[in-house]
Write a protein that holds these residues in place. Structure first.
Motif, PDB file in Angstrom:
ATOM      1  N   GLN A   1      27.623  26.502   9.307  1.00 52.53           N
ATOM      2  CA  GLN A   1      26.206  26.322   8.977  1.00 52.53           C
ATOM      3  C   GLN A   1      25.824  27.316   7.900  1.00 52.53           C
ATOM      4  O   GLN A   1      26.376  28.413   7.820  1.00 52.53           O
ATOM      5  N   LEU A   2      24.883  26.931   7.059  1.00 52.76           N
ATOM      6  CA  LEU A   2      24.365  27.847   6.049  1.00 52.76           C
ATOM      7  C   LEU A   2      22.924  27.527   5.779  1.00 52.76           C
ATOM      8  O   LEU A   2      22.421  26.476   6.176  1.00 52.76           O
ATOM      9  N   GLU A   3      22.257  28.450   5.128  1.00 53.17           N
ATOM     10  CA  GLU A   3      20.876  28.256   4.703  1.00 53.17           C
ATOM     11  C   GLU A   3      20.772  28.678   3.249  1.00 53.17           C
ATOM     12  O   GLU A   3      21.551  29.495   2.774  1.00 53.17           O
ATOM     13  N   THR A   4      19.810  28.113   2.567  1.00 55.77           N
ATOM     14  CA  THR A   4      19.528  28.555   1.207  1.00 55.77           C
ATOM     15  C   THR A   4      18.042  28.395   0.944  1.00 55.77           C
ATOM     16  O   THR A   4      17.357  27.620   1.610  1.00 55.77           O
TER      17      THR A   4
ATOM     18  N   VAL B   1      26.481  26.669  26.228  1.00 55.05           N
ATOM     19  CA  VAL B   1      26.469  25.316  26.800  1.00 55.05           C
ATOM     20  C   VAL B   1      27.688  24.528  26.332  1.00 55.05           C
ATOM     21  O   VAL B   1      28.367  23.881  27.123  1.00 55.05           O
ATOM     22  N   ARG B   2      27.990  24.606  25.048  1.00 51.59           N
ATOM     23  CA  ARG B   2      29.136  23.864  24.497  1.00 51.59           C
ATOM     24  C   ARG B   2      30.442  24.652  24.611  1.00 51.59           C
ATOM     25  O   ARG B   2      31.507  24.115  24.364  1.00 51.59           O
ATOM     26  N   ALA B   3      30.343  25.939  24.952  1.00 47.95           N
ATOM     27  CA  ALA B   3      31.492  26.830  25.092  1.00 47.95           C
ATOM     28  C   ALA B   3      32.356  26.822  23.830  1.00 47.95           C
ATOM     29  O   ALA B   3      33.567  26.648  23.881  1.00 47.95           O
ATOM     30  N   VAL B   4      31.681  27.039  22.663  1.00 49.50           N
ATOM     31  CA  VAL B   4      32.393  27.063  21.388  1.00 49.50           C
ATOM     32  C   VAL B   4      31.879  28.214  20.524  1.00 49.50           C
ATOM     33  O   VAL B   4      30.775  28.714  20.718  1.00 49.50           O
ATOM     34  N   LYS B   5      32.715  28.593  19.589  1.00 47.58           N
ATOM     35  CA  LYS B   5      32.330  29.549  18.552  1.00 47.58           C
ATOM     36  C   LYS B   5      32.303  28.785  17.238  1.00 47.58           C
ATOM     37  O   LYS B   5      33.225  28.037  16.929  1.00 47.58           O
ATOM     38  N   ASN B   6      31.240  28.970  16.484  1.00 54.55           N
ATOM     39  CA  ASN B   6      31.118  28.376  15.164  1.00 54.55           C
ATOM     40  C   ASN B   6      30.850  29.493  14.175  1.00 54.55           C
ATOM     41  O   ASN B   6      30.798  30.664  14.544  1.00 54.55           O
ATOM     42  N   TRP B   7      30.669  29.148  12.922  1.00 52.01           N
ATOM     43  CA  TRP B   7      30.499  30.164  11.883  1.00 52.01           C
ATOM     44  C   TRP B   7      29.286  29.876  11.026  1.00 52.01           C
ATOM     45  O   TRP B   7      29.037  28.721  10.646  1.00 52.01           O
ATOM     46  N   ILE B   8      28.551  30.939  10.724  1.00 54.46           N
ATOM     47  CA  ILE B   8      27.418  30.882   9.800  1.00 54.46           C
ATOM     48  C   ILE B   8      27.895  31.451   8.470  1.00 54.46           C
ATOM     49  O   ILE B   8      28.304  32.613   8.405  1.00 54.46           O
ATOM     50  N   LEU B   9      27.869  30.641   7.450  1.00 54.93           N
ATOM     51  CA  LEU B   9      28.174  31.121   6.102  1.00 54.93           C
ATOM     52  C   LEU B   9      26.879  31.739   5.604  1.00 54.93           C
ATOM     53  O   LEU B   9      25.979  31.041   5.164  1.00 54.93           O
ATOM     54  N   ASN B  10      26.799  33.044   5.742  1.00 49.35           N
ATOM     55  CA  ASN B  10      25.546  33.742   5.491  1.00 49.35           C
ATOM     56  C   ASN B  10      25.381  34.165   4.040  1.00 49.35           C
ATOM     57  O   ASN B  10      24.283  34.139   3.511  1.00 49.35           O
TER      58      ASN B  10
ATOM     59  N   THR C   1      32.250  35.450  -0.151  1.00 45.85           N
ATOM     60  CA  THR C   1      31.462  34.814   0.895  1.00 45.85           C
ATOM     61  C   THR C   1      31.702  35.568   2.181  1.00 45.85           C
ATOM     62  O   THR C   1      32.789  36.090   2.415  1.00 45.85           O
ATOM     63  N   GLN C   2      30.653  35.661   3.003  1.00 51.01           N
ATOM     64  CA  GLN C   2      30.739  36.350   4.290  1.00 51.01           C
ATOM     65  C   GLN C   2      30.234  35.413   5.378  1.00 51.01           C
ATOM     66  O   GLN C   2      29.183  34.807   5.245  1.00 51.01           O
ATOM     67  N   LEU C   3      31.015  35.327   6.434  1.00 49.36           N
ATOM     68  CA  LEU C   3      30.678  34.475   7.567  1.00 49.36           C
ATOM     69  C   LEU C   3      30.501  35.326   8.817  1.00 49.36           C
ATOM     70  O   LEU C   3      31.216  36.304   9.013  1.00 49.36           O
TER      71      LEU C   3
ATOM     72  N   ARG D   1      30.927  45.930   9.083  1.00 51.99           N
ATOM     73  CA  ARG D   1      31.159  44.563   9.544  1.00 51.99           C
ATOM     74  C   ARG D   1      32.657  44.309   9.739  1.00 51.99           C
ATOM     75  O   ARG D   1      33.073  43.686  10.716  1.00 51.99           O
ATOM     76  N   LEU D   2      33.461  44.799   8.794  1.00 50.76           N
ATOM     77  CA  LEU D   2      34.900  44.547   8.870  1.00 50.76           C
ATOM     78  C   LEU D   2      35.572  45.416   9.927  1.00 50.76           C
ATOM     79  O   LEU D   2      36.427  44.926  10.669  1.00 50.76           O
ATOM     80  N   GLU D   3      35.203  46.686  10.010  1.00 49.73           N
ATOM     81  CA  GLU D   3      35.802  47.559  11.019  1.00 49.73           C
ATOM     82  C   GLU D   3      35.497  47.076  12.432  1.00 49.73           C
ATOM     83  O   GLU D   3      36.344  47.179  13.327  1.00 49.73           O
ATOM     84  N   ASN D   4      34.303  46.548  12.632  1.00 51.21           N
ATOM     85  CA  ASN D   4      33.883  46.072  13.960  1.00 51.21           C
ATOM     86  C   ASN D   4      34.240  44.616  14.208  1.00 51.21           C
ATOM     87  O   ASN D   4      33.850  44.048  15.230  1.00 51.21           O
ATOM     88  N   ASN D   5      34.936  44.004  13.259  1.00 47.01           N
ATOM     89  CA  ASN D   5      35.329  42.596  13.369  1.00 47.01           C
ATOM     90  C   ASN D   5      34.123  41.700  13.641  1.00 47.01           C
ATOM     91  O   ASN D   5      34.163  40.800  14.463  1.00 47.01           O
ATOM     92  N   GLU D   6      33.032  41.984  12.921  1.00 43.00           N
ATOM     93  CA  GLU D   6      31.791  41.240  13.095  1.00 43.00           C
ATOM     94  C   GLU D   6      31.598  40.150  12.050  1.00 43.00           C
ATOM     95  O   GLU D   6      30.643  39.363  12.148  1.00 43.00           O
ATOM     96  N   SER D   7      32.433  40.121  11.043  1.00 43.41           N
ATOM     97  CA  SER D   7      32.323  39.072  10.034  1.00 43.41           C
ATOM     98  C   SER D   7      33.687  38.821   9.421  1.00 43.41           C
ATOM     99  O   SER D   7      34.627  39.599   9.596  1.00 43.41           O
ATOM    100  N   ALA D   8      33.771  37.709   8.725  1.00 41.02           N
ATOM    101  CA  ALA D   8      34.956  37.378   7.938  1.00 41.02           C
ATOM    102  C   ALA D   8      34.497  37.297   6.486  1.00 41.02           C
ATOM    103  O   ALA D   8      33.497  36.639   6.183  1.00 41.02           O
ATOM    104  N   ILE D   9      35.211  37.988   5.605  1.00 38.79           N
ATOM    105  CA  ILE D   9      34.832  38.026   4.197  1.00 38.79           C
ATOM    106  C   ILE D   9      35.999  37.542   3.345  1.00 38.79           C
ATOM    107  O   ILE D   9      37.133  37.994   3.510  1.00 38.79           O
ATOM    108  N   PHE D  10      35.682  36.627   2.442  1.00 33.21           N
ATOM    109  CA  PHE D  10      36.649  36.127   1.477  1.00 33.21           C
ATOM    110  C   PHE D  10      36.191  36.548   0.092  1.00 33.21           C
ATOM    111  O   PHE D  10      35.001  36.503  -0.218  1.00 33.21           O
ATOM    112  N   VAL D  11      37.145  36.946  -0.744  1.00 32.57           N
ATOM    113  CA  VAL D  11      36.838  37.367  -2.106  1.00 32.57           C
ATOM    114  C   VAL D  11      37.620  36.486  -3.078  1.00 32.57           C
ATOM    115  O   VAL D  11      38.754  36.091  -2.802  1.00 32.57           O
ATOM    116  N   ALA D  12      36.966  36.168  -4.198  1.00 29.07           N
ATOM    117  CA  ALA D  12      37.632  35.450  -5.290  1.00 29.07           C
ATOM    118  C   ALA D  12      38.058  36.495  -6.317  1.00 29.07           C
ATOM    119  O   ALA D  12      37.244  37.282  -6.787  1.00 29.07           O
ATOM    120  N   LEU D  13      39.349  36.487  -6.632  1.00 25.12           N
ATOM    121  CA  LEU D  13      39.903  37.428  -7.599  1.00 25.12           C
ATOM    122  C   LEU D  13      40.357  36.647  -8.824  1.00 25.12           C
ATOM    123  O   LEU D  13      40.989  35.599  -8.696  1.00 25.12           O
TER     124      LEU D  13
END
Length: 153
Positions: free
Chosen positions: A118-121, A75-84, A66-68, A41-53
């Motif tokens: 956006q997220l789901e649980t 239609v809206r010509a926007v990029k959004n993020w899914i907090l998966n 967390t990984q997004l 995911r990181l090598e292909n720049n397919e997600s953003a990952i944050f770590v708590a240290l």
């Protein structure tokens, strides 16, 4: 505690946490799979990952992540993020780590000109639901005027 976005050279920081996250969702532990998945995911720049240290007994250790994933609207010509994915090690819960990870994700998305995160649980994950609602997330209905379709392959 420190939150940072990681790149592919730091993927090892979240492999154990990602494996624990998958186990939490009734998947078998598989650290090799976790390592490969996160690295790709990181090598292909397919997600953003944050770590708590956090400093634990003089050592800085990862305690949550967390990984997004990006999502696009033509239609809206926007990029959004899914907090998966959001996971905090069981020994470090109730310290505000999850909230800080979500806040970092939201700041990142806003800086990226996203219009939403956006997220789901799971419906029985009441602790997560309380956290999301406390932060200000609102339970959504399907977007007006659109049906959502899914096919299982």
């Amino acid at each position: 505690m420190h939150i940072k976005r990681i790149n592919h050279t730091e993927h090892h920081l979240v492999v154990d946490l990602f494996d624990q996250y998958r186990v939490f969702y009734n998947q078998p532990s598989d650290k090799k799979l976790a390592d490969n998945y996160i690295l790709q995911r990181l090598e292909n720049n397919e997600s953003a990952i944050f770590v708590a240290l956090e400093n634990v007994d003089g050592n800085v250790v990862p305690v949550g992540f967390t990984q997004l994933y990006p999502t696009y609207s033509s239609v809206r010509a926007v990029k959004n993020w899914i907090l998966n994915d959001l996971y905090v090690d069981a020994d470090h819960r109730k310290k505000g780590i999850g909230e800080k990870l979500i806040q970092a994700a939201m700041e990142f998305a806003k800086a990226d000109n996203a219009t939403y995160v956006q997220l789901e649980t799971a419906t029985d994950n009441h602790n997560a639901q309380r956290l999301y609602e406390t932060i200000g997330f609102v339970k959504q209905q399907p977007e007006e005027g659109f049906f959502v379709y899914r096919i299982t392959l």
